[in-house]
Design a protein around this motif. Sequence first.
Motif: not given
Length: 467
Positions: A286-300, A360-370
């Motif tokens: 919950a804490i991480i998703l709150t913090l990374i929401t802008p990142v998720l939107l930008a990647i999407a 994939r190199r930075t593992s950012l593709d894994e973020l939705p797994q939260f």
Amino acid sequence: MTSSRTFKPSGSSDANFYRLFDIFALFLAFQCAALIYGFQLSPFYIISVLCVALSFLYSAELFATYRSWRAGKFKTMVMCAWASLLIAFAVLFFISFIFKFTDSLSRLGLGIWFLLSFTFLYAWRLTVHLYKRNRRKLGLNLRNVAIVGATESAAYLHEEIIKNEELGFKFLGFFDDRKPERLFSKLASHDVEGAIQQAVDAAREGKIDILYIALPLKAERRIADILLQLGDTTVDVHVIPDFLLSNLIHARIEHVGAVDTLSVFESPCIGAHEFIKRTEDVVVSAIILTLITPVLLAIAAAIKLTSKGPIIFKQDRYGLDGRKIKVWKFRSMTVTENSDVVTQATKNDVRITKLGAFLRRTSLDELPQFINVIKGDMSIVGPRPHAVAHNEEYRKKVEFYMFRHKTKPGITGWAQINGWRGETDTLDKMTKRVEFDLHYIKHWSLWFDIKIIFMTIFKGFKNENAY
């Protein structure tokens, strides 16, 4: 209530002694803080003391602070106590904030109390540690130890005895009847002091205080005979599990009525541990998703603008107990394979988009797994989930492969932070990954999870093997 016929719970007077002195240290620190700062003892302070004491004891049990420290390390013992103290004061601050009585407590007074508690918990442990160590250096409180059976389990036990001088053990040697060529390869014949009967006779004469039996399970009759002969002695006898069994065992006794069973294949997260693990997952996610929401939107947005296809790729994986789950990832390829045959990503794979290669190199593709973690399909820490096709392939090639599904798959894991992630183009790579996954399952604890999370932050996001 019917008592157990086979096993009795182990007890330690030292553990109760440590619990008592820890609580005494917390109360003494509070009294000293009150004298130093001069605050009045109000009902809110009484509530605070009880809150810290109860939270400390609960946290200490989670960190196994009160296990047998004759077989533990002083540094680890102190770190567990300090971690429990931090959690206890964090709980106090949370409760005082929720129930709005923070203004009734002195922040400086609480700070003094915390620092004194921090000091007292260390000081009394150091005093006991130095006292015991000096006695053992003088030859006092030493216990003569011997091992029956020159096996792999025996060699591992011997290494631990040598490494941990604070045990106060004086090792007398291995005893085995077998010929030198049948002994464990790392134990030469000169390491064996004599036959098993010699160890039994020495125990009868009072020359051995603790006797470890490390014979293979197939030697059941021999073990029974040794135990029968030792029945009229005062020696402490411990049976070491066969090395294969000890690699799998969770050392948990279960009961079916009055019959005891020893678990071998079982999840580490059951009962209260399951609640602790789930609480950790929900809070951290919950804490991480709150913090990374802008990142998720930008990647999407970037995925949508740079290539055709869905933003999220949902692939079938095996979850807890081998049940299928849908694992979410940002799409990083031009294809979305989810069939019985899945081609693993390789270096310079033409299917990977330019943006996908970076993700994939930075593992950012894994973020939705939260989101998978919030749903309960995955955990923050655990064995990484493989494609179903890869599971079906490797379960036939790697011993105990499916045992990694005795806990929920994780976003990060012990194998990943040790470099075993990315492409598994050889059987050896997959074998090492499974080895680290099983180590995690066997040694799971809340502290272990926290360690892996912090190690992931500093070293787990990038890896040259991730394509």
